[in-house]
Design a protein around this motif. Sequence first.
Motif, PDB file in Angstrom:
ATOM      1  N   THR A 279       0.836  -1.200   0.000  1.00 69.15           N
ATOM      2  CA  THR A 279       0.000   0.000   0.000  1.00 69.15           C
ATOM      3  C   THR A 279       0.871   1.251   0.000  1.00 69.15           C
ATOM      4  OG1 THR A 279      -1.774  -1.128   1.177  1.00 69.15           O
ATOM      5  CG2 THR A 279      -1.773   1.283   1.262  1.00 69.15           C
ATOM      6  N   VAL A 280       0.647   2.118  -0.986  1.00 74.04           N
ATOM      7  CA  VAL A 280       1.285   3.431  -1.024  1.00 74.04           C
ATOM      8  C   VAL A 280       0.184   4.439  -0.770  1.00 74.04           C
ATOM      9  CG1 VAL A 280       2.538   5.105  -2.434  1.00 74.04           C
ATOM     10  CG2 VAL A 280       3.075   2.662  -2.627  1.00 74.04           C
ATOM     11  N   SER A 281       0.330   5.213   0.314  1.00 73.99           N
ATOM     12  CA  SER A 281      -0.718   6.171   0.674  1.00 73.99           C
ATOM     13  C   SER A 281      -0.123   7.561   0.836  1.00 73.99           C
ATOM     14  CB  SER A 281      -1.421   5.740   1.961  1.00 73.99           C
ATOM     15  OG  SER A 281      -0.518   5.753   3.041  1.00 73.99           O
ATOM     16  N   VAL A 282      -0.921   8.532   0.400  1.00 75.72           N
ATOM     17  CA  VAL A 282      -0.554   9.940   0.559  1.00 75.72           C
ATOM     18  C   VAL A 282      -1.776  10.685   1.088  1.00 75.72           C
ATOM     19  CG1 VAL A 282       1.317  10.030  -1.127  1.00 75.72           C
ATOM     20  CG2 VAL A 282      -1.014  10.284  -1.909  1.00 75.72           C
ATOM     21  N   THR A 283      -1.545  11.783   1.817  1.00 76.42           N
ATOM     22  CA  THR A 283      -2.669  12.480   2.432  1.00 76.42           C
ATOM     23  C   THR A 283      -2.680  13.983   2.210  1.00 76.42           C
ATOM     24  OG1 THR A 283      -1.453  12.637   4.509  1.00 76.42           O
ATOM     25  CG2 THR A 283      -2.941  10.749   4.253  1.00 76.42           C
ATOM     26  N   GLY A 284      -1.585  14.576   1.762  1.00 81.42           N
ATOM     27  CA  GLY A 284      -1.545  16.022   1.568  1.00 81.42           C
ATOM     28  C   GLY A 284      -2.371  16.451   0.374  1.00 81.42           C
ATOM     29  N   ALA A 285      -2.940  17.651   0.447  1.00 80.55           N
ATOM     30  CA  ALA A 285      -3.842  18.141  -0.598  1.00 80.55           C
ATOM     31  C   ALA A 285      -3.190  18.204  -1.976  1.00 80.55           C
ATOM     32  CB  ALA A 285      -4.377  19.512  -0.216  1.00 80.55           C
ATOM     33  N   SER A 286      -1.877  18.354  -2.058  1.00 82.54           N
ATOM     34  CA  SER A 286      -1.211  18.413  -3.361  1.00 82.54           C
ATOM     35  C   SER A 286      -0.356  17.169  -3.622  1.00 82.54           C
ATOM     36  CB  SER A 286      -0.347  19.672  -3.460  1.00 82.54           C
ATOM     37  OG  SER A 286       0.666  19.649  -2.472  1.00 82.54           O
ATOM     38  N   ASP A 287      -0.519  16.143  -2.811  1.00 87.39           N
ATOM     39  CA  ASP A 287       0.295  14.933  -2.934  1.00 87.39           C
ATOM     40  C   ASP A 287      -0.109  14.065  -4.125  1.00 87.39           C
ATOM     41  OD1 ASP A 287       1.777  15.575  -0.727  1.00 87.39           O
ATOM     42  OD2 ASP A 287       0.888  14.069   0.595  1.00 87.39           O
ATOM     43  N   VAL A 288       0.883  13.409  -4.683  1.00 86.93           N
ATOM     44  CA  VAL A 288       0.710  12.414  -5.748  1.00 86.93           C
ATOM     45  C   VAL A 288       1.433  11.156  -5.272  1.00 86.93           C
ATOM     46  CG1 VAL A 288       1.225  11.846  -8.142  1.00 86.93           C
ATOM     47  CG2 VAL A 288       0.619  14.197  -7.526  1.00 86.93           C
TER      48      VAL A 288
ATOM     49  N   ASN B 205      -1.668  -1.249  -3.973  1.00 87.19           N
ATOM     50  CA  ASN B 205      -2.875  -0.612  -3.467  1.00 87.19           C
ATOM     51  C   ASN B 205      -2.481   0.852  -3.284  1.00 87.19           C
ATOM     52  OD1 ASN B 205      -5.337   0.024  -2.193  1.00 87.19           O
ATOM     53  ND2 ASN B 205      -4.447  -0.401  -0.188  1.00 87.19           N
ATOM     54  N   ILE B 206      -2.991   1.733  -4.138  1.00 89.69           N
ATOM     55  CA  ILE B 206      -2.601   3.147  -4.150  1.00 89.69           C
ATOM     56  C   ILE B 206      -3.787   3.955  -3.638  1.00 89.69           C
ATOM     57  CG2 ILE B 206      -1.770   5.037  -5.589  1.00 89.69           C
ATOM     58  CD1 ILE B 206      -0.912   2.845  -7.656  1.00 89.69           C
ATOM     59  N   THR B 207      -3.615   4.627  -2.490  1.00 91.27           N
ATOM     60  CA  THR B 207      -4.744   5.335  -1.884  1.00 91.27           C
ATOM     61  C   THR B 207      -4.416   6.780  -1.533  1.00 91.27           C
ATOM     62  OG1 THR B 207      -6.364   5.330  -0.092  1.00 91.27           O
ATOM     63  CG2 THR B 207      -4.196   4.427   0.432  1.00 91.27           C
ATOM     64  N   GLY B 208      -5.418   7.626  -1.732  1.00 89.69           N
ATOM     65  CA  GLY B 208      -5.288   9.034  -1.386  1.00 89.69           C
ATOM     66  C   GLY B 208      -5.993   9.385  -0.094  1.00 89.69           C
ATOM     67  N   ASN B 209      -6.598   8.409   0.566  1.00 91.34           N
ATOM     68  CA  ASN B 209      -7.238   8.616   1.865  1.00 91.34           C
ATOM     69  C   ASN B 209      -8.249   9.772   1.854  1.00 91.34           C
ATOM     70  OD1 ASN B 209      -5.767   6.586   3.511  1.00 91.34           O
ATOM     71  ND2 ASN B 209      -4.008   7.793   2.849  1.00 91.34           N
ATOM     72  N   ASP B 210      -8.929   9.954   0.727  1.00 95.32           N
ATOM     73  CA  ASP B 210      -9.926  11.021   0.563  1.00 95.32           C
ATOM     74  C   ASP B 210      -9.352  12.417   0.784  1.00 95.32           C
ATOM     75  OD1 ASP B 210     -12.100   9.362  -0.118  1.00 95.32           O
ATOM     76  OD2 ASP B 210     -12.392   8.861   1.982  1.00 95.32           O
ATOM     77  N   ALA B 211      -8.040  12.579   0.599  1.00 93.01           N
ATOM     78  CA  ALA B 211      -7.423  13.887   0.826  1.00 93.01           C
ATOM     79  C   ALA B 211      -6.408  14.259  -0.255  1.00 93.01           C
ATOM     80  CB  ALA B 211      -6.734  13.898   2.183  1.00 93.01           C
ATOM     81  N   ALA B 212      -5.683  13.314  -0.792  1.00 92.97           N
ATOM     82  CA  ALA B 212      -4.583  13.608  -1.718  1.00 92.97           C
ATOM     83  C   ALA B 212      -5.091  13.858  -3.131  1.00 92.97           C
ATOM     84  CB  ALA B 212      -3.572  12.472  -1.714  1.00 92.97           C
ATOM     85  N   LEU B 213      -4.253  14.494  -3.944  1.00 99.65           N
ATOM     86  CA  LEU B 213      -4.637  14.953  -5.267  1.00 99.65           C
ATOM     87  C   LEU B 213      -4.736  13.832  -6.303  1.00 99.65           C
ATOM     88  CD1 LEU B 213      -5.294  17.461  -6.951  1.00 99.65           C
ATOM     89  CD2 LEU B 213      -2.855  17.679  -7.407  1.00 99.65           C
ATOM     90  N   ASN B 214      -3.628  13.155  -6.604  1.00100.24           N
ATOM     91  CA  ASN B 214      -3.607  12.158  -7.685  1.00100.24           C
ATOM     92  C   ASN B 214      -2.892  10.878  -7.261  1.00100.24           C
ATOM     93  OD1 ASN B 214      -4.774  14.040  -9.458  1.00100.24           O
ATOM     94  ND2 ASN B 214      -2.785  14.755 -10.167  1.00100.24           N
ATOM     95  N   GLY B 215      -3.286   9.777  -7.920  1.00103.70           N
ATOM     96  CA  GLY B 215      -2.622   8.502  -7.674  1.00103.70           C
ATOM     97  C   GLY B 215      -1.344   8.358  -8.479  1.00103.70           C
TER      98      GLY B 215
ATOM     99  N   ASN C 208      -3.507  -2.752 -10.302  1.00104.57           N
ATOM    100  CA  ASN C 208      -3.491  -1.961  -9.078  1.00104.57           C
ATOM    101  C   ASN C 208      -4.905  -1.646  -8.602  1.00104.57           C
ATOM    102  OD1 ASN C 208      -0.496  -1.209  -9.034  1.00104.57           O
ATOM    103  ND2 ASN C 208      -1.108  -0.481 -11.050  1.00104.57           N
ATOM    104  N   PHE C 209      -5.039  -1.433  -7.290  1.00102.18           N
ATOM    105  CA  PHE C 209      -6.184  -0.726  -6.746  1.00102.18           C
ATOM    106  C   PHE C 209      -5.750   0.737  -6.711  1.00102.18           C
ATOM    107  CE2 PHE C 209      -6.679  -4.868  -4.538  1.00102.18           C
ATOM    108  CZ  PHE C 209      -7.982  -5.168  -4.903  1.00102.18           C
ATOM    109  N   VAL C 210      -6.540   1.660  -7.260  1.00104.73           N
ATOM    110  CA  VAL C 210      -6.230   3.095  -7.207  1.00104.73           C
ATOM    111  C   VAL C 210      -7.514   3.784  -6.748  1.00104.73           C
ATOM    112  CG1 VAL C 210      -5.279   5.068  -8.445  1.00104.73           C
ATOM    113  CG2 VAL C 210      -4.692   2.748  -9.210  1.00104.73           C
ATOM    114  N   HIS C 211      -7.474   4.403  -5.570  1.00104.81           N
ATOM    115  CA  HIS C 211      -8.746   4.872  -5.011  1.00104.81           C
ATOM    116  C   HIS C 211      -8.599   6.023  -4.022  1.00104.81           C
ATOM    117  CE1 HIS C 211      -8.008   2.588  -1.206  1.00104.81           C
ATOM    118  NE2 HIS C 211      -7.299   1.834  -2.023  1.00104.81           N
ATOM    119  N   ASP C 212      -9.734   6.719  -3.877  1.00108.09           N
ATOM    120  CA  ASP C 212      -9.934   7.739  -2.856  1.00108.09           C
ATOM    121  C   ASP C 212      -9.021   8.960  -3.000  1.00108.09           C
ATOM    122  OD1 ASP C 212     -12.015   6.249  -1.713  1.00108.09           O
ATOM    123  OD2 ASP C 212     -10.580   5.051  -0.563  1.00108.09           O
TER     124      ASP C 212
END
Length: 135
Positions: free
Chosen positions: A42-51, A68-78, A92-96
Amino acid sequence: MNVAAGSYAQTTVINKNVELRGAGADVDPELRDLGNLPAETTVSVTGASDVAFQVAPGVTDATINGFNITGNDAALNGVAGSGHSGLNVVNNFVHDFVGIAVALETGVSDALVQYNDIFGSYDGVYLSTGASDIT
């Protein structure tokens, strides 16, 4: 390059030709269990401008396979980038993401986006008018 199952909270910059293989490499997400996260990379990012995966201009052969690539309902792009070619985003899973799950921007060519489970983002796959030869 094999990446072990586990959680990685980071932006990964791809600035050279490389094949990144997560724990789910070569396995269609429909056959994997997203509820079994210990078995996923799982690669996750949470900042508003994160990729999660930023592909640099000039890269000519890169693969992102089995994550599993997730933005946690906060990050910009996968997955995003411009001016590169030969990018394969597969299995991949790419979501949120609040923006785009996979963004193929100006100057991208010869890219493949296949066998991904993309959900919960504002846009799934974005193809810029300056992108070409996308499958």
